[in-house]
Scaffold this motif. Structure first.
Motif, short mmCIF file in Angstrom:
data_model
loop_
_atom_site.label_atom_id
_atom_site.label_comp_id
_atom_site.label_asym_id
_atom_site.label_seq_id
_atom_site.Cartn_x
_atom_site.Cartn_y
_atom_site.Cartn_z
N ASP A 10 10.45 -3.43 6.66
CA ASP A 10 9.60 -4.38 6.86
C ASP A 10 8.27 -3.91 7.17
O ASP A 10 7.18 -4.37 6.79
N LEU A 11 8.10 -2.69 8.07
CA LEU A 11 6.87 -2.13 8.54
C LEU A 11 6.23 -1.52 7.31
O LEU A 11 5.21 -1.82 7.05
N ALA A 12 7.02 -0.75 6.54
CA ALA A 12 6.59 0.16 5.75
C ALA A 12 5.81 -0.82 4.50
O ALA A 12 4.89 -0.43 3.85
N VAL A 13 6.47 -1.67 4.05
CA VAL A 13 6.09 -2.56 3.04
C VAL A 13 4.82 -3.04 3.36
O VAL A 13 3.89 -3.26 2.37
N ARG A 14 4.54 -3.50 4.61
CA ARG A 14 3.30 -4.20 5.05
C ARG A 14 2.26 -3.19 4.71
O ARG A 14 1.02 -3.57 4.45
N ILE A 15 2.40 -1.99 5.28
CA ILE A 15 1.36 -0.99 5.47
C ILE A 15 1.34 -0.39 4.16
O ILE A 15 -0.02 -0.14 3.68
N ASP A 16 2.15 -0.28 3.05
CA ASP A 16 1.98 0.24 1.85
C ASP A 16 1.17 -0.73 1.01
O ASP A 16 0.33 -0.28 0.21
N ASN A 17 1.36 -2.13 1.07
CA ASN A 17 0.69 -2.89 0.36
C ASN A 17 -0.82 -3.51 1.30
O ASN A 17 -1.29 -4.32 0.59
#
Length: 286
Positions: free
Chosen positions: A248-255
């Protein structure tokens, strides 16, 4: 940032699916897709990668087995999605119900157990791989997390170690939805489940890879008790619970979307992992 698009026109849906729809109005969607409905049909318009045809075909098989799942409609060319303004969309019967909340934990847990009891589905088997490990290491200096970089990296290292342990533990594999949270469950006025949504990540996996969802709610013991959980594997629970918060952390940073979710779904979740696992320990066999 993801742009907001209008729905496909009725003629466009008819030409693609052979189905007549009325005026499509915006309907609550999710993190990965926008949704529109005319009260009879629902259009799911993905923001990025759509569910595979195999995942969408699975909805029809589940519905045929009596599972409360809206079955994706096939297009006239035999696939399950069509194009609209550079994105893909699918068509489903509209399921009338309210989005579940954690107050419906008992019903969600019982529906999850019923899914886990399904036999004979040909599905891929999980390899316990997490893309978020590399993604977070590569973007450790992103401005949204740089001030908490050490905390993120410590959890990434922990996840990598847990994955190695989990792969070495042989446990039964069942049909796992992998995201059976309240936002993917619709219930009627009496709290009975009328639809289980979003089957794009379904695999054969340890049941703990679904049950971790109950640990993310306000009362993990209630959820696990309603599921009638026993002899769970704590390592697989740790993997699934930790991976979800890091994902959940990574997908928000990635996008670069949903800055507030960095805390709500990322850091807040990470900081309660051990407390959640302690509550689950009485349901485990080791």
């Amino acid at each position: 940032m993801w742009s907001v698009l209008p729905p496909p026109a009725a003629a466009q849906v008819r030409d693609a699916f052979g189905v007549e729809v009325g005026k499509l109005q915006a309907h609550p969607g999710g993190f990965e897709a926008d949704a529109f409905t005319d009260g009879r049909w629902l259009v799911k318009l993905w923001r990025q990668q759509p569910d595979s045809d195999a995942a969408l075909a699975l909805t029809a098989e589940l519905a045929a087995r009596g599972v409360p799942v809206p079955a994706a409609q096939r297009t006239l060319d035999g696939s399950y999605t069509s194009a609209h303004l550079g994105r893909r969309y699918a068509l489903f019967p509209f399921a009338d119900g309210r989005q579940a909340t954690w107050d419906d934990a008992d019903a969600i847990a019982q529906a999850m157990r019923a899914v886990h009891e399904i036999a004979g589905l040909l599905l891929p088997r999980t390899d316990i791989y997490e893309w978020c490990i590399e993604a977070l290491r590569d973007r450790r200096d992103h401005p949204w997390i740089v001030d908490r970089r050490d905390e993120v990296m410590a959890n990434v290292d922990r996840l990598e170690a847990v994955i190695e342990r989990a792969r070495a533990i042989d446990v039964p594999h069942v049909v796992c939805h992998h995201d059976l949270f309240p936002h993917n469950v619709l219930v009627d006025r009496d709290g009975h489940v009328v639809a289980l949504l979003d089957w794009g990540h379904t695999m054969l996996a340890p049941r703990e890879h679904d049950l971790f969802a109950g640990l993310c709610g306000p009362d993990p013991v209630r959820f696990l008790s309603a599921y009638r959980a026993q002899r769970l594997d704590l390592t697989h629970l740790e993997y699934a619970r930790l991976a979800r918060s890091l994902r959940d952390l990574a997908v928000r940073i990635d996008n670069e979307v949903d800055l507030d979710g960095i805390n709500t779904w990322g850091f807040d979740g990470l900081r309660r992992v051990d407390a959640d696992l302690a509550l689950a320990r009485p349901f485990c066999d080791r």
